[in-house]
Design an enzyme around this catalytic site. Structure first.
Site, short mmCIF file in Angstrom:
data_model
loop_
_atom_site.label_atom_id
_atom_site.label_comp_id
_atom_site.label_asym_id
_atom_site.label_seq_id
_atom_site.Cartn_x
_atom_site.Cartn_y
_atom_site.Cartn_z
CG ASP A 294 -2.18 0.88 0.94
OD1 ASP A 294 -2.12 1.73 0.02
OD2 ASP A 294 -3.20 0.74 1.64
C1 NOJ Z 1 -4.01 3.95 0.22
C2 NOJ Z 1 -5.20 3.06 0.34
O1 NOJ Z 1 -5.13 2.34 1.54
C3 NOJ Z 1 -5.34 2.08 -0.81
O2 NOJ Z 1 -6.56 1.41 -0.67
C4 NOJ Z 1 -5.25 2.81 -2.11
O3 NOJ Z 1 -5.47 1.91 -3.17
C5 NOJ Z 1 -3.91 3.46 -2.20
N1 NOJ Z 1 -3.78 4.42 -1.13
C6 NOJ Z 1 -3.68 4.17 -3.54
O4 NOJ Z 1 -4.45 5.29 -3.61
#
Ligand code: NOJ
Length: 766
Positions: A294
């Site tokens: 993430d």
């Molecule tokens: C953080 C989030 O937790 C995740 O779900 C998301 O896909 C990413 N950022 C990218 O934006």
């Protein structure tokens, strides 16, 4: 010569002609020609032959994902140098085109980019938030919505969505509950699979499909106290039994990628968690897709206290099995050094690169990397809007309808439309609506005005500017509108920004002065229909007695307005059911249907309400059970609950055999009659309880459902086939199996339905 030895020779020839680490440029045209000449037999072989041509810097480049905004100035140079494998958050089609062109024509090996984006519930045509989609229990419409989102997103060059989010969520305080399919592992698995099918289609980007991403691995929804990014405390059995199940289903349905989660599981952050990523995902489940971290979650392992610096973070993430790093640059900064120190070896890096290349090959990006421009014409098309409206209609849950105040009587001459959510085009799109535009949203107010035209007078006064407004400046206009109308439609809830990532709440009441305004409105004596537009279950306990009807409409997306309007007037019949339990009070959380019985289960006759305790009562626990003195033991609305303008009677629940062997199935049936005066849809739910086991089992588990349509007066027999595999669980030795013994089976309209039958599972030999 067999394929393998042919390839060895091919790779050696290519290796010699291009040289390890040489600066000589090989264009995509050349590379592609080589591949087609080779008539490669599989995508893996393609990935391998390309891998053999790559320098270490190019390999590390594939592992790097950068943000289109943050890295804008550097991207062209980095892409040309082969130092970027993926870009996220770039939605300008000209820039996407430019980046792909540089990657393909100017980088040495011409490897296309993965263009990632959070296409969570629609692209321009916004669909209801995932929690709402789950409330539709309609997998066809969920799949179709994802197909539409993919098609629209593909038009600007996005080829990879970070969805579906399949984190089981049992805590409505957590903002990301909006983005999840709710509390149940079975329903979440079904919703996840429907989304994957819709997004990925035939897997080819040129046909308007995106790679999907099962996220967040794992147990993110278990975040302590509902605070985002917090810790998941869970034993391995529950982890496997509940939280990992939807991810396994995603793999069975060929999901192309996984994303790790921000939280730690069993004291180890997910992005460095060898048990989760290496042992379960890659070894046990043999997952051969790609795992992305993430956002900076590799770097965040330092703040977690799991790594002392970025270098250690790179080491632990690679060791665990994260293939691509989102935004932070631990891999590119340190993997070469870690190799030199013999901590990481080239085969670990190759494995990661190979998975990423494979994904690009599967998507057909080498042949068709550029935005699928022709799909732009479908954006917000009539068909897309109509599907979004249907999805919104099916996701609305009717929670109360006293004296059949809904659908609105045709005799009404005037309606009051009140509330901060009645005409809030941005808010109705909900969280994760990056590419939705409020100008496209059709609001409830506009839709109601449109439907009623000159026939019914619409008196509008928002009463409160936004959901958090505390002042009463707009109250008098709202009360005047109410007084002048036959019925009040009060649109309350939460703005979009009050749910979603990092937007958790400790109180789940209506923000601002919305409840105070309701108190004032109820003094007018008018009938009140409460329409709640929110990203999570709110606590409705105090509101219910003050209103005649409640439509829980969530954040319904672009077409929320027309959907709600059609439901209000009875052009459509509510058919959604709760995908998550609605508690009476925040203090009851977590509250979900598949909980354990405990040694002292509460029931209607044994629980002790606070006011029944005698003064100076002797302190004893004898006879006491598991409940709250002030809120009892039941929720406000159980999982699976939802009314319709019709009513459905369940009769003759039966099974064809009351003994089932572990190799044969049984049939359970029930007759359902629509006893109302409207045609309608009912979600028929199958629950099972395994009464005794080598470990304790939930009091009820959802094992199947069917959304059926019944004409007014019509009867239908609904049938479920149950086999041993539906009863599998992780036993005392963590083996996934069915144990013989006694079971209860319910087919009902929600999780608290009472009618059941019993059966026994016996060994084949008996
Ligand atoms: C953080 C989030 O937790 C995740 O779900 C998301 O896909 C990413 N950022 C990218 O934006």
């Amino acid at each position: 010569m067999n394929d393998t030895s042919f390839f060895k020779w091919l790779v050696i020839i290519l290796f010699i002609s291009f040289g390890w680490g040489c600066n000589q440029k090989t264009t995509l045209a050349q590379a592609n020609k080589t591949f087609s000449l080779a008539t490669v037999s599989s995508n893996w072989n393609k990935a391998d032959s390309l891998l053999a041509l790559m320098t270490i810097s190019e390999k590390l480049g594939q592992l790097q994902q950068l943000d289109g905004g943050i890295s804008k100035n550097d991207l062209p140079r980095l892409i040309e140098a082969g130092k970027v494998g993926s870009v996220l958050n770039e939605v300008n089609p000209d820039l996407v085109f430019k980046y792909q062109k540089i990657a393909i024509e100017e980088s040495r090996l011409g490897i296309p980019l993965l263009i990632g984006r959070d296409v969570i519930h629609g692209f321009r045509t916004m669909f209801p938030i995932p929690l709402a989609q789950s409330a539709s229990w309609n997998m066809d419409i969920i799949e179709e919505g994802s197909r539409i989102a993919a098609k629209e997103a593909s038009s600007i060059g996005v080829n990879w969505t970070f969805a579906p989010m399949i984190d089981i969520s049992r805590d409505p305080r957590w903002g990301r509950v909006a983005e999840s399919p709710g509390e149940d592992a079975f329903l979440t698995s079904q919703v996840g699979v429907a989304m994957i099918k819709g997004f990925q289609g035939d897997g080819k980007y040129k046909n308007g499909n995106l790679a999907a991403c099962a996220k967040h691995f794992a147990a993110y929804g278990l975040t302590e106290g509902g605070r985002d990014y917090s810790t998941a405390i869970i034993g391995e059995r529950q982890l496997r039994e509940v939280y990992l199940r939807p991810f396994h289903a995603a793999i069975e349905n060929d999901v192309m990628s996984f994303m790790t989660s921000f939280n730690e599981v069993d004291d180890i952050p997910a992005s460095g968690n060898q048990f989760l990523l290496r042992k379960v995902l890659k070894e046990e489940w043999e997952y051969n897709g790609m795992v992305v971290s993430d956002w900076e979650s590799i770097k965040e392992m330092i703040a977690h206290g799991y790594c002392k610096d970025l270098k250690e973070a790179a080491y632990k993430a690679m060791r665990a099995g994260v293939d691509m790093e989102m935004v932070s640059t631990a891999y590119n900064d340190y993997l070469e050094t870690l190799m030199a120190e013999n901590k990481i070896n080239i085969s670990q890096i190759d494995e990661a690169v190979r998975r990423i290349l494979w994904m690009k090959i599967r998507l057909g990006l080498f042949e068709n990397p550029y935005p699928v421009k022709e799909n732009a014409a479908s954006i917000l098309s009539k068909e897309h809007l109509e599907t979004a409206k249907q999805a919104a209609i099916e996701s609305v849950v009717l929670l109360k309808n006293e004296n059949e105040v809904l659908p609105l009587s045709k005799t009404y001459k005037s309606v009051a439309v009140i509330g901060p959510l009645a005409n809030a085009p941005h808010e109705q799109m909900g969280t994760w609506a990056f590419d939705g535009k409020k100008v496209d949203s059709q609001t409830p107010l506009k839709a109601i005005q449109n439907i009623f035209k000159n026939k019914v007078k619409v008196n509008y006064a928002s009463g409160l500017e936004i959901s958090r407004t505390k002042n009463h400046d707009g109250f008098s206009a709202a009360l005047e509108a109410a007084n002048q109308s036959d019925v009040v439609l009060y649109f309350v809830g939460e703005e979009a920004i009050l749910s979603g990532e990092a937007h958790c709440r400790a109180h789940l009441n209506l923000p601002g002065a919305q409840e105070t305004l309701l108190d004032e409105l109820s003094k007018t004596g008018k009938k009140i229909v409460l329409v709640v537009m929110a990203g999570r279950p709110l606590i409705l306990t105090n509101l219910l007695p003050k209103v005649d009807a409640v439509l829980y409409a969530w954040h319904g997306g672009t077409m929320a307005g027309p959907a709600i309007a059609e439901l209000l007037i009875g052009n459509a019949n509510p058919s959604g059911k709760l995908p998550i339990t609605f508690p009476r009070a925040v203090g009851q959380i977590p509250m979900y249907h598949s909980h354990k019985n405990t040694g002292r289960p509460a029931n209607e006759s044994n629980w002790v309400p606070i006011d029944k305790i005698p003064v100076e009562a002797w302190q004893t626990s004898l006879g006491n059970t598991s409940h709250y003195l002030d809120e009892g033991f039941t929720p406000l609305f159980p999982f699976g609950y939802g009314l319709s303008y019709s009513s459905f009677k369940y009769k003759n629940l039966r099974i064809n055999k009351n003994k089932m062997t572990t190799s044969k199935s049984i049939l359970a049936e029930v007759d359902i009659t629509n006893t109302g005066k409207y045609d309608g849809k009912e979600i028929v739910q199958l629950y099972i309880q395994d009464l005794f086991g080598s470990v304790t089992r939930p009091i009820k588990e959802l094992k199947g459902f069917q959304k059926i349509e019944l004409k007014a007066g019509g009867t239908r027999t609904v049938q479920f086939e149950i086999s041993a595999k539906d009863l599998n669980f992780y036993n005392a030795d963590l083996e996934f199996m069915t144990e013989t013994g006694d079971f209860k089976l319910w087919i009902g309209t929600h999780a608290a339905s009472q009618d059941f039958v019993e059966f026994e599972v016996v060994d084949n030999a008996e």
